[in-house]
Design an enzyme around this catalytic site. Sequence first.
Site, PDB file in Angstrom:
ATOM      1  N   LYS A 298      53.507 -66.557 -28.221  1.00 48.91           N
ATOM      2  CA  LYS A 298      52.923 -67.283 -29.353  1.00 48.91           C
ATOM      3  C   LYS A 298      53.569 -66.855 -30.672  1.00 48.91           C
ATOM      4  O   LYS A 298      53.977 -67.688 -31.469  1.00 48.91           O
ATOM      5  CB  LYS A 298      51.403 -67.040 -29.433  1.00 48.91           C
ATOM      6  CG  LYS A 298      50.635 -67.434 -28.178  1.00 48.91           C
ATOM      7  CD  LYS A 298      49.134 -67.237 -28.333  1.00 48.91           C
ATOM      8  CE  LYS A 298      48.695 -65.800 -28.533  1.00 48.91           C
ATOM      9  NZ  LYS A 298      48.874 -64.920 -27.358  1.00 48.91           N
TER      10      LYS A 298
ATOM     11  N   ARG B 297      39.941 -67.289 -30.467  1.00 45.90           N
ATOM     12  CA  ARG B 297      39.963 -66.571 -29.190  1.00 45.90           C
ATOM     13  C   ARG B 297      38.620 -66.638 -28.483  1.00 45.90           C
ATOM     14  O   ARG B 297      38.494 -66.098 -27.381  1.00 45.90           O
ATOM     15  CB  ARG B 297      40.288 -65.102 -29.448  1.00 45.90           C
ATOM     16  CG  ARG B 297      41.736 -64.717 -29.129  1.00 45.90           C
ATOM     17  CD  ARG B 297      41.872 -63.274 -29.556  1.00 45.90           C
ATOM     18  NE  ARG B 297      42.884 -62.503 -28.973  1.00 45.90           N
ATOM     19  CZ  ARG B 297      44.076 -62.247 -29.538  1.00 45.90           C
ATOM     20  NH1 ARG B 297      44.427 -62.831 -30.656  1.00 45.90           N
ATOM     21  NH2 ARG B 297      44.921 -61.428 -28.972  1.00 45.90           N
TER      22      ARG B 297
ATOM     23  N   ARG C 203      58.296 -54.672 -25.210  1.00 42.84           N
ATOM     24  CA  ARG C 203      58.616 -55.374 -26.457  1.00 42.84           C
ATOM     25  C   ARG C 203      58.476 -54.514 -27.705  1.00 42.84           C
ATOM     26  O   ARG C 203      57.718 -53.562 -27.752  1.00 42.84           O
ATOM     27  CB  ARG C 203      57.782 -56.648 -26.592  1.00 42.84           C
ATOM     28  CG  ARG C 203      56.384 -56.442 -27.072  1.00 42.84           C
ATOM     29  CD  ARG C 203      55.705 -57.778 -27.306  1.00 42.84           C
ATOM     30  NE  ARG C 203      54.299 -57.585 -27.501  1.00 42.84           N
ATOM     31  CZ  ARG C 203      53.426 -58.561 -27.669  1.00 42.84           C
ATOM     32  NH1 ARG C 203      53.818 -59.813 -27.649  1.00 42.84           N
ATOM     33  NH2 ARG C 203      52.159 -58.305 -27.865  1.00 42.84           N
TER      34      ARG C 203
ATOM     35  N   ARG D  47      53.888 -51.808 -30.740  1.00 45.75           N
ATOM     36  CA  ARG D  47      52.459 -51.885 -30.983  1.00 45.75           C
ATOM     37  C   ARG D  47      51.697 -50.849 -30.156  1.00 45.75           C
ATOM     38  O   ARG D  47      52.022 -50.620 -29.003  1.00 45.75           O
ATOM     39  CB  ARG D  47      51.950 -53.281 -30.629  1.00 45.75           C
ATOM     40  CG  ARG D  47      52.332 -54.305 -31.647  1.00 45.75           C
ATOM     41  CD  ARG D  47      52.011 -55.692 -31.210  1.00 45.75           C
ATOM     42  NE  ARG D  47      50.682 -55.842 -30.625  1.00 45.75           N
ATOM     43  CZ  ARG D  47      50.088 -57.021 -30.459  1.00 45.75           C
ATOM     44  NH1 ARG D  47      50.706 -58.119 -30.856  1.00 45.75           N
ATOM     45  NH2 ARG D  47      48.909 -57.102 -29.912  1.00 45.75           N
TER      46      ARG D  47
ATOM     47  N   ARG E  34      43.118 -56.357 -22.579  1.00 46.76           N
ATOM     48  CA  ARG E  34      43.425 -57.593 -23.328  1.00 46.76           C
ATOM     49  C   ARG E  34      43.443 -58.802 -22.390  1.00 46.76           C
ATOM     50  O   ARG E  34      43.012 -59.890 -22.763  1.00 46.76           O
ATOM     51  CB  ARG E  34      44.770 -57.435 -24.047  1.00 46.76           C
ATOM     52  CG  ARG E  34      44.680 -56.463 -25.218  1.00 46.76           C
ATOM     53  CD  ARG E  34      46.034 -55.925 -25.608  1.00 46.76           C
ATOM     54  NE  ARG E  34      46.875 -56.920 -26.247  1.00 46.76           N
ATOM     55  CZ  ARG E  34      48.202 -56.806 -26.354  1.00 46.76           C
ATOM     56  NH1 ARG E  34      48.823 -55.757 -25.854  1.00 46.76           N
ATOM     57  NH2 ARG E  34      48.888 -57.738 -26.961  1.00 46.76           N
TER      58      ARG E  34
HETATM   59  P1  AMP Z   1      47.367 -60.180 -31.179  1.00 48.01           P
HETATM   60  O1  AMP Z   1      48.411 -59.693 -32.119  1.00 48.01           O
HETATM   61  O2  AMP Z   1      47.042 -61.607 -31.374  1.00 48.01           O
HETATM   62  O3  AMP Z   1      47.673 -59.846 -29.744  1.00 48.01           O
HETATM   63  O4  AMP Z   1      46.031 -59.378 -31.556  1.00 48.01           O
HETATM   64  C1  AMP Z   1      45.963 -57.961 -31.468  1.00 48.01           C
HETATM   65  C2  AMP Z   1      44.511 -57.497 -31.413  1.00 48.01           C
HETATM   66  O5  AMP Z   1      43.840 -57.907 -32.620  1.00 48.01           O
HETATM   67  C3  AMP Z   1      43.671 -58.093 -30.290  1.00 48.01           C
HETATM   68  O6  AMP Z   1      43.827 -57.406 -29.061  1.00 48.01           O
HETATM   69  C4  AMP Z   1      42.271 -57.955 -30.877  1.00 48.01           C
HETATM   70  O7  AMP Z   1      41.827 -56.623 -30.832  1.00 48.01           O
HETATM   71  C5  AMP Z   1      42.513 -58.321 -32.336  1.00 48.01           C
HETATM   72  N1  AMP Z   1      42.426 -59.786 -32.586  1.00 48.01           N
HETATM   73  C6  AMP Z   1      43.416 -60.601 -33.035  1.00 48.01           C
HETATM   74  N2  AMP Z   1      43.002 -61.867 -33.172  1.00 48.01           N
HETATM   75  C7  AMP Z   1      41.699 -61.868 -32.791  1.00 48.01           C
HETATM   76  C8  AMP Z   1      40.703 -62.878 -32.694  1.00 48.01           C
HETATM   77  N3  AMP Z   1      40.970 -64.149 -33.013  1.00 48.01           N
HETATM   78  N4  AMP Z   1      39.462 -62.509 -32.275  1.00 48.01           N
HETATM   79  C9  AMP Z   1      39.174 -61.232 -31.963  1.00 48.01           C
HETATM   80  N5  AMP Z   1      40.070 -60.231 -32.014  1.00 48.01           N
HETATM   81  C10 AMP Z   1      41.321 -60.531 -32.429  1.00 48.01           C
END
Ligand code: AMP
Length: 217
Positions: free
Chosen positions: A14, A89, A128, A162, A173
């Site tokens: 994404k 989400r 990554r 990360r 996740r």
């Molecule tokens: P991402 O970079 O999108 O993989 O997000 C990293 C982390 O941020 C996730 O594993 C969640 O802990 C938090 N996070 C990001 N976006 C959301 C969302 N829309 N709702 C809840 N937690 C989020």
Amino acid sequence: MTNIILLGPPGAGKGTQAKRLVDERGMVQLSTGDMLREARTSGTDMGRKVAAVMDAGHLVTDDIVVGLIEEKLTTGAAAGGYIFDGFPRTLKQADALGALMARIGQPLDAVIELRVDDEALKQRIVGRYTCGTCGAVYHDTNHPPKVSGTCDSCGGTTMKRRADDTEEALRTRMLAYYRDTSPLIGYYYAKGQLSTVDGLAEMDAVAVALAKVLDAK
Ligand code: AMP
């Protein structure tokens, strides 16, 4: 202008595809994950509150992420359209987004699912890293920079991994994705807004498939 949601499990691509759309179409990427990581780096109260939750791979509360998106959406419409990346989400977030878009008089033009094989994801995620300067995404084996340690895009030499790109956090996740986020696929399908592309194809082929969906809007 076209407003889209990119939907898919962690590692589906994404963020990578969103960055291409920003470069190629002048769209604006709204990644709640990036916003939360930024809040942590700048040491805000909220950033401190969510740090442990994020590192373990759990979702942060709906109120927090909806608040972050609301702030961005009310600061002026994006000329090329918005890309929602990693948001919504949960079904609650999806409803909140619908209400926010209606309030600013913007349509949601497409929801694009990047479909991937679960086994391939682990491979992708665990290797990554990104350029600390411009955010370009690399991978130890699938997509290393031309010169090791130097970003192809901006020449930066600080690479970041990360904290939640570990096998254990990834398991959490994935569970959060299948429990809370995957119902959105059915939700947007029923609303007639869902398109699906093969997220395991080559990066350029995924970009072409996305462009097709966007150009049809
Ligand atoms: P991402 O970079 O999108 O993989 O997000 C990293 C982390 O941020 C996730 O594993 C969640 O802990 C938090 N996070 C990001 N976006 C959301 C969302 N829309 N709702 C809840 N937690 C989020």
